[in-house]
Write a protein that holds these residues in place. Structure first.
Motif, mmCIF file in Angstrom:
data_model
loop_
_atom_site.group_PDB
_atom_site.id
_atom_site.type_symbol
_atom_site.label_atom_id
_atom_site.label_comp_id
_atom_site.label_asym_id
_atom_site.label_seq_id
_atom_site.Cartn_x
_atom_site.Cartn_y
_atom_site.Cartn_z
ATOM 1 N N CYS A 180 0.860 -1.193 0.000
ATOM 2 C CA CYS A 180 0.000 0.000 0.000
ATOM 3 C C CYS A 180 0.891 1.236 0.000
ATOM 4 N N CYS A 183 -0.201 3.586 3.129
ATOM 5 C CA CYS A 183 0.191 3.102 4.458
ATOM 6 C C CYS A 183 1.684 2.765 4.498
ATOM 7 N N CYS A 357 -6.184 -1.353 -0.821
ATOM 8 C CA CYS A 357 -5.824 -1.581 0.574
ATOM 9 C C CYS A 357 -7.105 -1.646 1.412
ATOM 10 N N CYS A 360 -7.251 1.614 3.750
ATOM 11 C CA CYS A 360 -7.358 3.001 3.293
ATOM 12 C C CYS A 360 -7.852 3.121 1.861
HETATM 13 ZN ZN LIG Z 1 -3.408 1.619 2.879
#
Ligand SMILES: [Zn+2]
Ligand SMILES: [Zn+2]
Length: 918
Positions: A180, A183, A357, A360
């Motif tokens: 990701c 993240c 993800c 998010c």
């Molecule tokens: Zn993420």
């Protein structure tokens, strides 16, 4: 003696707060491994510490609490282990957002300071979900509340990591993983959500290096990745291309030439052009193909998913155009460059799955990096066996195949995450041995551990490396996947690796209640870890409940505005009403379609229960007498027999995890049998309070009610405790009183059979009243014919009761009287009641009956059509089929009766026309 009183109306709010606190103060939820009783244990699916109660939690925890309270009342030694999950990425995101609002970042703070901030946040806000679970009535052993990052559980995590490593089940290596870019961490396969979108399929011309006039057409959905191509593959048996294997093509937009390889695994001859590009550093299948052909891997994306073309030998103009751009911005530029150079054959709309993800929703990129993996096959095999041989039962059975299918095809588990909040991996590297200090990672200052550095895995930091270097040990900066610690939850919460009395008594636990969405994330991994480290399964039964959706079956979401907030409905209708609704709707395998009206309906049920209690208290006089069940009146014997049957049903259904059927049985009994019928039937007897019959009836009323409260308690803990306390009872709280069990002396076949005759009689009388449109208050005359002498005897015996219940004057029981035109007679299985049509407005009645026959006829045709459709019958759940068949039966019977009525009404009308004076 003064009788205890109940307020006029039930106000859930103060009752709930008051009782919950008292239960806690009295330690009623606390489990002691030394207590007698067969253990019954359950671990809560630990909610995220960032969480707030949503309907999914409400359903999950209501079902668990029903099982727990029921088993506790059954005298089992019950433990419900509660706690929360540290939720690595989710929690880190929450605190990072706070920092952002303060104008700073975690990198500025540094790792230690950041973690201090997260802990501070956890202490302050992490308890929200716990207090909400308490509001729901969850009877967890809160004295044992755990957190996946508390000391004991962290110890268990390190122990497991070290042992897996010792057993050769953990390795570190450079692999392609899901990344990701927001993240900035690796994700496991199941942390990627797939969404179908319409993108484009680009067909690009790759010219042969030694004969540019010849081109290979290569299709891709991600044209920018061609800059990382290191080969083109064709099928080795494809006549069109076989001769090209071993030659080279010029890679568009670069100065590189790349080989054409033959690969029967990667290439599907039938798909597209039959030639595919290979980008080993950015695609999972290509990564494998790259290994097969020993291809180099060229990374063209950085950790933010921005293009970095240093290793790609891109044309300078290309590099200038896209260097540093995110994928989404680079793609149209690449498309333009290809078009300009005449290298784009075509582009067309194309449906494809896009990975995002799960935390998010950022688009995930396959990225080459150093990660830790659990070698999973050796762990999966025993976990497959445990389900196959029934040591773990998955309920409903249908999900068993999902589990087995996934487990048989399982891939190594990437367990390292590049975040800070979590269990830091207990592995160290010696910089002195490696020869050079490790470089720093630019984004967060963490050391960048070279792929070939040797890890020393240990529970605590070693004093020195094996060669004796001190001071040069650097700990692995990565933390473990959140699900790594929750996989240990059933034994780590009981004290493992220490051999505690809790572990001895409560492991394996009895039941796990969970949603389908975490079957692989959590359930499967708990089974693997339990078998590996405890030598036994973590639980015997896994009950998988459905999802809660809105009334139309749509997923609840803030943007759709269809979210039902459990806290809000508990406030409005009371917690018991919400709990009962969720239990009543929990049919296996079917989504719960939750509408607020349903909850409101069960709020009315609480009012009904309350009013019945008030009626009962009005008639109790404190006198206790003992009358054997067989000596009691007919209504008393009947209600005890029904109570007995209900106890059997509820217990049986709870044993099968049929929360829907169990709650429906309690509901039917309380509302329709006890409140509507029984209370009505005993009113005449209570009019003479000093009679023997009144005394025995009062005893039955109270005895049944008290039992009913215990029967209902697991579903509606609050109202049952409040009322139970006002009734004659033994003990301090209903929470630990025995769950009702069936009693031989309550069963009365005779009373139930007599009641069935009366019911049929009453039902037909009601229908005649309804057909003729006579108001309920109108006293009617009825003649009833019983089809056998025995039936007539029953009718005679209960003449007064029927008169009372149906507002009938002088019920006549006798033989049928044919040819009396003015009587409307409906024919049931055992009885034929008849009443006069003289006072009815027959033209209107006739019209009404005809209309009803028509509407019901349509309904019958509709159901028949469904049931005649083999496709529907094959696909519909058995419950839907039963429901439809019962409905067909009911409607057909109603039509038969209506037709009887129409015929008689018709005759009577024409007769009246013929002799208007009659
Ligand atoms: Zn993420
Ligand atoms: Zn060393």
């Amino acid at each position: 003696m003064s009788t205890p009183q109940l307020e006029k109306t039930y106000s859930p709010h103060d009752v709930e707060d008051r009782w919950y606190q008292r239960w806690i103060d009295a330690g009623l939820f606390h489990a002691d491994p030394a207590d007698p009783g067969q253990p019954y244990a359950m671990v809560i699916p630990p909610p995220n510490v960032t969480g707030s109660l949503h309907v999914g939690h409400a359903l999950n925890n209501t079902l668990q609490d029903i099982l727990i309270r029921w088993r506790r009342m059954q005298g089992r030694n019950v433990l419900w282990m509660p706690g929360t999950d540290h939720a690595g990425i989710a929690t880190q995101n929450v605190v990072e957002r706070q920092l952002q609002a303060e104008g700073t970042t975690r990198e500025t703070l540094g790792r230690d300071e950041f973690l201090t901030r997260v802990w501070r946040w956890k202490e302050k806000s992490g308890g929200t979900i716990i207090s909400q679970l308490k509001r729901l009535g969850a009877s967890c052993d809160w004295e044992r509340e755990r957190f996946t990052m508390d000391e004991g559980l962290s110890e268990a995590v390190r122990e497991v990591f070290v042992r897996l490593h010792q057993d050769g089940l953990l390795y570190r290596g450079e692999r392609l993983i899901n990344w990701c870019p927001r993240c900035l961490t690796a994700l496991s396969d199941i942390e990627v959500e797939h969404e179908e979108i319409t993108g484009k399929l680009y067909t690009i011309r790759y010219a042969l290096a030694d004969d540019p006039a010849q081109v290979l057409l290569v299709a891709t959905t991600r044209p920018e990745t061609l800059l990382g191509d290191t080969a083109v593959a064709v099928h080795p048996e494809d006549e069109r291309y076989r001769h090209l294997i071993g030659k080279r093509v010029r890679l568009p937009l670069t100065t590189r030439a790349i080989p054409i390889v033959g690969d029967s695994i990667l290439v599907d001859r039938e798909f597209g052009t039959g030639a595919v590009k290979i980008t080993p550093a950015h695609d999972f299948n290509d990564f494998e193909a790259g290994n097969r052909h020993a291809l180099t891997r060229i990374k063209i994306l950085d950790i933010h998913a921005n293009l970095r073309l240093a290793g790609s030998m891109a044309d300078p103009t290309v590099a200038q155009a896209v260097e540093g751009l995110p994928v989404a911005k680079a793609r149209p530029k690449i498309e333009q460059l290809l078009t300009d150079q005449g290298l784009l054959e075509k582009s067309e709309p194309h449906k494809m799955a896009l990975g995002k993800c799960y935390r998010c929703k950022t688009v995930v990129e396959p990225l080459l990096s150093d990660q830790w993996f659990v070698k999973i096959k050796p762990l999966a095999e025993p976990a497959i066996q445990a389900v196959e041989d029934g040591r773990v039962r998955i309920i409903p059975d249908a999900w068993k195949n999902n589990y087995l299918g996934w487990m048989r095809d399982i891939k190594d588990w990437c367990v390292s995450r590049q975040i800070w909040w979590g269990h830091q991996i207990p592995a160290w590297y010696c910089e002195t041995c490696y020869g050079t200090p490790f470089l720093r990672r630019s984004s967060d200052g963490a050391p960048l551990i070279p792929s070939d550095a040797v890890a020393i895995v240990a529970k605590t930091k070693p004093d020195a490396c094996p060669l004796g270097h001190r001071d040069a040990l650097v700990q692995e900066p990565d933390v473990l996947d959140t699900w790594f610690s929750s996989a240990l939850w059933p034994f780590s919460t009981l004290g493992w690796p220490k051999q505690t009395p809790e572990l001895k008594t409560f492991y394996p636990t009895s039941t796990l209640v969970t949603g389908l969405d975490i079957l692989f994330f959590w359930v499967a991994r708990m089974i693997m870890m339990g078998l590996k480290f405890m030598g036994d399964v973590p639980f015997r039964d896994v009950y998988i409940h459905a999802l809660v959706r809105d009334a139309e079956g749509q997923k609840m979401s803030k943007s759709k505005g269809n979210v039902i907030d459990p806290l809000h409905v508990m406030e409005q209708y009371g917690t018991d009403a919400l709990r009962f609704t969720l239990a009543a709707m929990a049919s296996p395998g079917r989504d719960v379609k939750l509408a607020e009206e349903r909850i409101e309906g069960y709020r009315n049920f609480t009012n009904k229960i309350w009013n019945a209690a008030r009626f009962l208290l009005m008639h109790l006089d404190g006198e206790r007498i003992e009358v054997a069940p067989a000596q009691r009146s007919f209504p008393d014997r009947w209600i005890l027999s029904r109570l007995n049957a209900t106890i059997r049903t509820v217990t049986h259904e709870l044993e099968q995890y049929r929360f829907d059927r169990a709650s429906s049985a309690v509901y039917q009994f309380i509302w329709h049998e006890y409140c509507d019928k029984y209370i009505e039937m005993v009113k005449p007897a209570l009019k003479n309070p000093n009679s023997e019959q009144a005394k025995s009836t009062r005893q039955t009323l109270a005895e049944t009610y008290e039992t009913m409260m215990r029967l209902l308690h697991p579903f509606m803990p609050f109202i049952t405790e409040e009322i139970w306390q006002t009734l004659p009872h033994e003990g301090d709280s209903i929470v630990r009183r025995p769950y009702p069990t069936a009693r031989q002396d309550w069963e009365s076949q005779a009373a139930e059979e007599e009641f069935a005759i009366l019911e049929e009689c009453r039902e037909l009388m009601n229908q005649e009243r309804a057909i003729l449109n006579y108001p309920a208050g109108k006293r009617l005359h009825f003649k009833v014919h019983g089809k056998t002498p025995e039936i007539r005897e029953v009718l005679n015996k209960h003449k007064k009761l029927i008169e009372h219940m149906e507002n009938v004057e002088n019920l006549m029981v006798g033989s049928p009287q044919p040819n009396i035109l003015e009587l409307l007679t409906l024919t049931g299985d055992s009885v034929e009641p008849a009443t006069s049509m003289q006072d009815a407005e027959l033209e209107k009645v006739n019209e009404n009956v005809t209309k009803q026959i028509e509407t019901r006829g349509k309904e019958v045709a509709r159901i028949r059509q469904k049931l005649d459709n083999p496709d529907f019958v094959a696909k519909a759940p058995s419950e839907v089929l039963t429901e439809q068949r019962e409905r067909l039966e009911r409607e057909s019977r109603a039509i038969r009766l209506l037709e009887q009525a129409r015929q008689q009404i018709g005759w009577y009308i024409s007769e009246r026309k013929r002799s208007p004076t009659s």
